[in-house]
Design a protein around this motif. Structure first.
Motif, PDB file in Angstrom:
ATOM      1  N   ASN A 156       0.841  -1.303   0.052  1.00 35.41           N
ATOM      2  CA  ASN A 156       0.095  -0.112  -0.059  1.00 35.41           C
ATOM      3  C   ASN A 156       0.970   1.235   0.017  1.00 35.41           C
ATOM      4  O   ASN A 156       0.272   2.322  -0.610  1.00 35.41           O
ATOM      5  CB  ASN A 156      -0.754   0.083   1.245  1.00 35.41           C
ATOM      6  CG  ASN A 156      -1.819   1.185   1.025  1.00 35.41           C
ATOM      7  OD1 ASN A 156      -2.341   1.382   0.222  1.00 35.41           O
ATOM      8  ND2 ASN A 156      -1.822   1.822   2.255  1.00 35.41           N
ATOM      9  N   GLY A 157       2.049   1.219   0.656  1.00 31.94           N
ATOM     10  CA  GLY A 157       2.863   2.473   0.782  1.00 31.94           C
ATOM     11  C   GLY A 157       3.891   2.486  -0.441  1.00 31.94           C
ATOM     12  O   GLY A 157       4.638   3.447  -0.300  1.00 31.94           O
ATOM     13  N   GLY A 158       3.893   1.770  -1.393  1.00 33.50           N
ATOM     14  CA  GLY A 158       4.571   1.757  -2.482  1.00 33.50           C
ATOM     15  C   GLY A 158       6.139   1.320  -2.115  1.00 33.50           C
ATOM     16  O   GLY A 158       7.180   1.445  -2.882  1.00 33.50           O
ATOM     17  N   SER A 169       3.627 -15.403 -27.608  1.00 30.25           N
ATOM     18  CA  SER A 169       3.545 -15.068 -28.951  1.00 30.25           C
ATOM     19  C   SER A 169       2.485 -13.612 -29.037  1.00 30.25           C
ATOM     20  O   SER A 169       1.372 -13.908 -28.976  1.00 30.25           O
ATOM     21  CB  SER A 169       3.320 -15.935 -30.088  1.00 30.25           C
ATOM     22  OG  SER A 169       3.281 -15.204 -31.210  1.00 30.25           O
ATOM     23  N   GLY A 170       2.857 -12.363 -29.036  1.00 26.63           N
ATOM     24  CA  GLY A 170       2.022 -11.510 -29.238  1.00 26.63           C
ATOM     25  C   GLY A 170       1.474 -10.952 -28.046  1.00 26.63           C
ATOM     26  O   GLY A 170       0.526 -10.066 -28.052  1.00 26.63           O
ATOM     27  N   LEU A 171       1.767 -11.371 -26.929  1.00 29.53           N
ATOM     28  CA  LEU A 171       1.089 -11.015 -25.603  1.00 29.53           C
ATOM     29  C   LEU A 171       2.043 -10.592 -24.611  1.00 29.53           C
ATOM     30  O   LEU A 171       3.152 -11.250 -24.415  1.00 29.53           O
ATOM     31  CB  LEU A 171       0.292 -12.137 -24.859  1.00 29.53           C
ATOM     32  CG  LEU A 171      -1.018 -12.692 -25.755  1.00 29.53           C
ATOM     33  CD1 LEU A 171      -1.876 -13.823 -25.171  1.00 29.53           C
ATOM     34  CD2 LEU A 171      -1.951 -11.229 -25.938  1.00 29.53           C
ATOM     35  N   SER A 172       1.803  -9.787 -23.725  1.00 30.26           N
ATOM     36  CA  SER A 172       2.396  -9.545 -22.415  1.00 30.26           C
ATOM     37  C   SER A 172       1.199  -9.414 -21.050  1.00 30.26           C
ATOM     38  O   SER A 172       0.325  -8.829 -21.684  1.00 30.26           O
ATOM     39  CB  SER A 172       3.141  -8.262 -22.414  1.00 30.26           C
ATOM     40  OG  SER A 172       2.333  -7.205 -22.533  1.00 30.26           O
ATOM     41  N   ILE A 173       1.607 -10.119 -20.221  1.00 27.08           N
ATOM     42  CA  ILE A 173       0.475 -10.373 -19.167  1.00 27.08           C
ATOM     43  C   ILE A 173       1.175  -9.944 -17.786  1.00 27.08           C
ATOM     44  O   ILE A 173       2.357 -10.255 -17.438  1.00 27.08           O
ATOM     45  CB  ILE A 173      -0.026 -11.888 -19.280  1.00 27.08           C
ATOM     46  CG1 ILE A 173      -0.244 -11.891 -20.504  1.00 27.08           C
ATOM     47  CG2 ILE A 173      -0.943 -11.909 -17.835  1.00 27.08           C
ATOM     48  CD1 ILE A 173      -0.566 -13.632 -20.761  1.00 27.08           C
ATOM     49  N   GLU A 174       0.635  -9.531 -16.878  1.00 24.98           N
ATOM     50  CA  GLU A 174       1.142  -9.338 -15.461  1.00 24.98           C
ATOM     51  C   GLU A 174       0.094  -9.781 -14.436  1.00 24.98           C
ATOM     52  O   GLU A 174      -1.163  -9.166 -14.724  1.00 24.98           O
ATOM     53  CB  GLU A 174       1.386  -7.819 -15.406  1.00 24.98           C
ATOM     54  CG  GLU A 174       1.860  -7.527 -13.825  1.00 24.98           C
ATOM     55  CD  GLU A 174       2.735  -6.229 -13.565  1.00 24.98           C
ATOM     56  OE1 GLU A 174       3.636  -6.199 -14.510  1.00 24.98           O
ATOM     57  OE2 GLU A 174       2.434  -5.648 -12.631  1.00 24.98           O
ATOM     58  N   LEU A 175       0.278 -10.376 -13.478  1.00 20.32           N
ATOM     59  CA  LEU A 175      -0.422 -10.523 -12.453  1.00 20.32           C
ATOM     60  C   LEU A 175       0.273 -10.232 -11.294  1.00 20.32           C
ATOM     61  O   LEU A 175       1.429 -10.348 -10.951  1.00 20.32           O
ATOM     62  CB  LEU A 175      -0.572 -12.072 -12.325  1.00 20.32           C
ATOM     63  CG  LEU A 175      -1.019 -12.676 -10.956  1.00 20.32           C
ATOM     64  CD1 LEU A 175      -2.515 -12.367 -10.945  1.00 20.32           C
ATOM     65  CD2 LEU A 175      -0.911 -14.419 -11.012  1.00 20.32           C
ATOM     66  N   SER A 176      -0.554  -9.450 -10.397  1.00 22.39           N
ATOM     67  CA  SER A 176       0.197  -8.672  -9.506  1.00 22.39           C
ATOM     68  C   SER A 176      -0.830  -8.591  -8.123  1.00 22.39           C
ATOM     69  O   SER A 176      -2.217  -8.888  -8.224  1.00 22.39           O
ATOM     70  CB  SER A 176       0.465  -7.196  -9.686  1.00 22.39           C
ATOM     71  OG  SER A 176      -0.628  -6.351  -9.845  1.00 22.39           O
ATOM     72  N   VAL A 177      -0.168  -8.580  -6.849  1.00 17.79           N
ATOM     73  CA  VAL A 177      -0.899  -8.523  -5.686  1.00 17.79           C
ATOM     74  C   VAL A 177      -0.902  -6.936  -5.375  1.00 17.79           C
ATOM     75  O   VAL A 177       0.074  -6.236  -5.473  1.00 17.79           O
ATOM     76  CB  VAL A 177      -0.213  -9.245  -4.595  1.00 17.79           C
ATOM     77  CG1 VAL A 177      -1.067  -8.707  -3.168  1.00 17.79           C
ATOM     78  CG2 VAL A 177      -0.407 -10.732  -4.820  1.00 17.79           C
ATOM     79  N   ARG A 178      -1.948  -6.123  -5.133  1.00 17.84           N
ATOM     80  CA  ARG A 178      -2.286  -4.968  -4.717  1.00 17.84           C
ATOM     81  C   ARG A 178      -2.798  -4.739  -3.124  1.00 17.84           C
ATOM     82  O   ARG A 178      -3.347  -5.808  -2.735  1.00 17.84           O
ATOM     83  CB  ARG A 178      -3.008  -4.052  -5.656  1.00 17.84           C
ATOM     84  CG  ARG A 178      -2.679  -4.209  -6.900  1.00 17.84           C
ATOM     85  CD  ARG A 178      -1.309  -3.491  -7.321  1.00 17.84           C
ATOM     86  NE  ARG A 178      -1.102  -3.764  -8.900  1.00 17.84           N
ATOM     87  CZ  ARG A 178      -1.590  -2.970  -9.846  1.00 17.84           C
ATOM     88  NH1 ARG A 178      -2.325  -1.976  -9.512  1.00 17.84           N
ATOM     89  NH2 ARG A 178      -1.487  -2.944 -11.215  1.00 17.84           N
ATOM     90  N   ALA A 179      -2.603  -3.658  -2.784  1.00 15.19           N
ATOM     91  CA  ALA A 179      -3.284  -3.598  -1.266  1.00 15.19           C
ATOM     92  C   ALA A 179      -4.064  -2.089  -1.208  1.00 15.19           C
ATOM     93  O   ALA A 179      -3.616  -1.068  -2.024  1.00 15.19           O
ATOM     94  CB  ALA A 179      -2.111  -3.197  -0.469  1.00 15.19           C
ATOM     95  N   LYS A 180      -5.357  -2.215  -1.057  1.00 11.41           N
ATOM     96  CA  LYS A 180      -6.446  -1.103  -0.742  1.00 11.41           C
ATOM     97  C   LYS A 180      -5.926  -0.176   0.561  1.00 11.41           C
ATOM     98  O   LYS A 180      -6.059   1.047   0.406  1.00 11.41           O
ATOM     99  CB  LYS A 180      -7.668  -1.513  -0.643  1.00 11.41           C
ATOM    100  CG  LYS A 180      -8.785  -0.435  -0.748  1.00 11.41           C
ATOM    101  CD  LYS A 180     -10.106  -1.210  -0.723  1.00 11.41           C
ATOM    102  CE  LYS A 180     -11.281  -0.303  -0.831  1.00 11.41           C
ATOM    103  NZ  LYS A 180     -12.721  -0.940  -0.645  1.00 11.41           N
ATOM    104  N   ASP A 181      -5.447  -0.820   1.371  1.00 15.52           N
ATOM    105  CA  ASP A 181      -4.851  -0.407   2.695  1.00 15.52           C
ATOM    106  C   ASP A 181      -4.073  -1.247   3.336  1.00 15.52           C
ATOM    107  O   ASP A 181      -3.786  -2.300   2.479  1.00 15.52           O
ATOM    108  CB  ASP A 181      -6.064   0.171   3.669  1.00 15.52           C
ATOM    109  CG  ASP A 181      -7.080  -1.027   3.710  1.00 15.52           C
ATOM    110  OD1 ASP A 181      -6.544  -1.868   4.196  1.00 15.52           O
ATOM    111  OD2 ASP A 181      -8.368  -0.663   4.006  1.00 15.52           O
ATOM    112  N   SER A 182      -3.638  -1.087   4.626  1.00 16.54           N
ATOM    113  CA  SER A 182      -2.659  -2.141   5.221  1.00 16.54           C
ATOM    114  C   SER A 182      -3.475  -3.376   5.852  1.00 16.54           C
ATOM    115  O   SER A 182      -2.751  -4.281   6.202  1.00 16.54           O
ATOM    116  CB  SER A 182      -2.046  -1.522   6.507  1.00 16.54           C
ATOM    117  OG  SER A 182      -3.375  -1.154   7.443  1.00 16.54           O
TER     118      SER A 182
END
Length: 212
Positions: A156-158, A169-182
């Motif tokens: 959350n704090g970066g 082929s022809g694609l890039s993909i990202e899967l990530s975990v993010r935080a709305k708050d702590s």
């Protein structure tokens, strides 16, 4: 602010992992059985126009952007994975689908991120099987953020990052975990059609040149 608005704001302000703010790192090559690039996630198809998606019964609600790109939240998709709260489609400047973003429901009351990381692991297994092994970036931010109980606080704090990039082929993909708050986490999937992205980048550069 709803989930997609928060994700888009993060993209606009650069408050995202480095792989989202620039060209995604190249992952290990996918297997020869990688899916055809025409097939986009959630039953979509790359290069379709807004009108073509609507003709399939997909409901689109405009999401304004400060760069002029045609971006909409989409409902009524034929295929979804469990836990998706919002799907966004981007038609760029020439009305051709080139990017798809999906954000999950919240995983509340879990500062350690146990639940969201478990789901992230499940999705990573599926993406690895389909597109090949990705490049993982799991980095904590030092100090208190190295402690497990501050996992979401670091995101959350970066200060911390938790994402994997994949390429086919022809694609890039990202899967990530993010935080709305702590205490509240969620996951995000971003798909880019790399060929259509070139047209998007060129059109964006031309628009900015004419504006300055």
């Amino acid at each position: 602010m709803n989930r997609f608005a928060a994700v888009v704001m993060g993209l606009a302000l650069g408050v995202v992992p480095p792989a989202l703010a620039a060209d995604m790192p190249k992952a290990a090559p996918s297997s020869p059985a990688a899916p055809a690039v025409a097939a986009a996630p959630f039953g979509l198809e790359w290069g379709l126009s807004k009108e073509e998606l609507e003709a399939k019964g997909i409901k689109l609600a405009e999401v304004p952007t400060n760069e002029g790109s045609q971006r909409f939240s989409a409902t009524g998709l034929s295929k979804l994975v469990a836990g998706v709260e919002t799907v966004v489609v981007d038609f760029g400047f020439d009305n051709r689908l080139w990017k798809v973003i999906a954000a999950s429901e919240d995983f509340p009351n879990d500062p350690y991120g146990f639940k969201v990381k478990a789901r992230y692991g499940e999705l990573n297994d599926i993406l690895t099987e389909k597109y090949g092994k990705g490049k993982a970036t799991h980095r904590t931010g030092g100090s208190i953020y190295d402690e497990a109980r501050y996992f979401l606080a670091g995101l959350n704090g970066g200060k911390s990052w938790h994402f994997t990039t994949y390429s086919a082929s022809g694609l890039s993909i990202e899967l990530s975990v993010r935080a709305k708050d702590s205490d509240t986490g969620y996951w995000v999937l971003i798909y880019n059609n790399t060929e259509l992205a070139k047209g998007y980048d060129k059109a964006k550069a031309n628009r900015e040149k004419s504006a300055l």
